[in-house]
Design a protein around this motif. Structure first.
Motif, mmCIF file in Angstrom:
data_model
loop_
_atom_site.group_PDB
_atom_site.id
_atom_site.type_symbol
_atom_site.label_atom_id
_atom_site.label_comp_id
_atom_site.label_asym_id
_atom_site.label_seq_id
_atom_site.Cartn_x
_atom_site.Cartn_y
_atom_site.Cartn_z
ATOM 1 N N UNK A 163 -0.616 10.112 -4.463
ATOM 2 C CA UNK A 163 0.107 9.722 -3.297
ATOM 3 C C UNK A 163 -0.102 10.829 -2.122
ATOM 4 N N UNK A 196 -3.252 9.428 -0.657
ATOM 5 C CA UNK A 196 -3.123 8.311 -0.007
ATOM 6 C C UNK A 196 -2.384 8.476 1.544
ATOM 7 N N UNK A 197 -1.604 9.248 1.421
ATOM 8 C CA UNK A 197 -0.774 9.774 2.648
ATOM 9 C C UNK A 197 -1.939 10.274 3.645
ATOM 10 N N UNK A 229 -0.576 9.580 7.935
ATOM 11 C CA UNK A 229 0.840 9.769 8.123
ATOM 12 C C UNK A 229 1.276 11.320 7.778
ATOM 13 N N UNK A 286 3.452 14.201 5.694
ATOM 14 C CA UNK A 286 4.049 14.125 4.397
ATOM 15 C C UNK A 286 5.623 13.894 4.428
#
Lengths: 125, 260
Positions: free
Chosen positions: A113, A116-117, A122, A124
């Motif tokens: 995750x 991917x972030x 983007x 956290x």
């Protein structure tokens, strides 16, 4: 109770079983399927009956000391003791592995995750 | 994937937030909604839509607990998704979310079910309850007002036994009425506590036992729950009796041992 000695056939059969069983265990241990602890505990299935057969005097002495009439009861008692000790240790190891497995899967998902972030640019959280 | 800033539902604000997306506020607390899911493709999209419709801009993390359907894909359109490589059960899934909350420095996390049983509008109720009476854990209880879906009679009887055991063996502030509720708010202390250890078996009641044993406080607030939108409960029939016996055993064990 009169001490009854095992027959030659019994000694041969038990000894042969013990030998073959120990060889199989040794082979699996060398292959890395068992560790030394497993080897020792599992080999008791061969060692205890062989001990009682090859040294019947010892079997009668132990049964006399423990107040048990039949030596084979002592033998099975000893075997159960080993089996339960082995199960106890194995259960603890299984639970530890289960916890580690759970933590590993959680870490993997959180890391995936996070990656991917980061890839999507983007922040956290 | 939507990224959301500080939320107006944070404790820096006392306003409810049904008037569109809340603007980030200085000093506002960060709230994470943890939504554990297992094969909830039919309900998760609607739930995330309802959460967005509250206008509070909550951070959401869907934890896909090894689903074999398209839960992760459906959820991924509206939320961050942590995909577990294999099914860990509700305890493992929730703890994944709690670990995420701990690492991302969230002030609060709120667990809600992915099956649509929990009304997202009740999230604000939990936060308001915390503002009025801060407790480490605030549970959304079905059994204070007895409004909405209150489970089957058999299960209610079982829950009463768990309540008796928890209230009798532990003291953690207020008396608990709904220990199996999957809707609960955890503050920073509870997040840090559960990130280290969280029960995998019967996590809702047992986590309360662990928390109260560790001195964390528990409060309850009435919420209305709905019947499941999809799927069936995994605890029915004879399983209920087995569930009860095992839960009571775990609660007793939690009382006897010092740490999880």
């Amino acid at each position: 109770m009169t001490n009854v000695l095992p027959s030659a056939e019994t000694v041969v059969v038990i000894s042969a079983f013990a030998l073959i069983y120990m060889l199989v265990l040794l082979k699996k241990t060398l292959q890395g399927k068992f560790d030394l602890y497993d080897f020792l505990m599992l080999s008791m299935v061969a060692i205890i009956p062989a001990g009682f057969t090859l040294f019947p005097g010892l079997a009668y002495l132990v049964s006399h000391l423990t107040g048990v009439v039949f030596p084979f009861v002592v033998m099975f008692g000893a075997l159960f003791l080993v089996v339960f000790a082995f199960m106890h240790n194995m259960t603890a190891r299984l639970h530890k592995l289960e916890r580690q497995n759970c933590a590993l899967i959680q870490e993997q998902s959180l890391l995936a995750l996070e990656l991917k972030t980061k890839d999507s640019g983007q922040p956290g959280g | 994937m939507a990224d959301m800033g500080m939320v107006g539902s944070g404790l820096g604000s006392t306003d409810t937030c049904h008037d569109g997306a809340a603007a980030p506020q200085h000093g506002a607390s960060r709230v994470l909604l943890i939504i554990p899911c297992f094969n909830e493709e039919a309900s998760i999209g609607g739930l995330l839509g309802e959460i967005a419709a509250t206008g509070c801009g909550y951070h959401t993390l869907v934890v896909d607990d090894g689903s074999s359907d398209t839960t992760a894909a459906v959820a991924g359109c509206r939320s961050r998704v942590a995909r577990l490589a294999q099914n860990l059960g509700i305890g493992g899934a929730v703890q994944t979310g709690i670990k995420y909350a701990a690492r991302q420095d969230f002030d609060f996390c709120i667990q809600i079910d992915g099956d649509g049983q929990h009304d997202p509008r009740a999230i604000e109720t939990l936060l308001n309850a915390y503002r009025k009476q801060p407790s480490n854990i605030t549970i959304g209880s079905r059994f204070i007002d007895h409004a909405g879906f209150c489970s089957t009679r058999m299960r209610r009887a079982g829950i009463r036994l768990i309540v008796l055991a928890l209230n009798g063996l532990f003291s953690g502030g207020g008396r608990i009425t709904d220990p199996t509720s999957g809707m609960r708010l955890m503050d920073r202390a509870a997040i840090e506590f559960f990130a280290k250890a969280y029960p995998t078996d019967f996590p809702e009641p047992i986590s309360l036992a662990w928390a109260m044993r560790a001195g964390l406080t528990v409060n309850e607030v009435p919420v209305e729950m709905r019947a499941r939108e999809t799927g069936v409960s995994s605890i029915d029939g004879l399983k209920s009796a087995s569930y009860m016996i095992r839960v009571l055993g775990y609660i007793l064990l939690a009382r006897l041992v010092r740490s999880p």
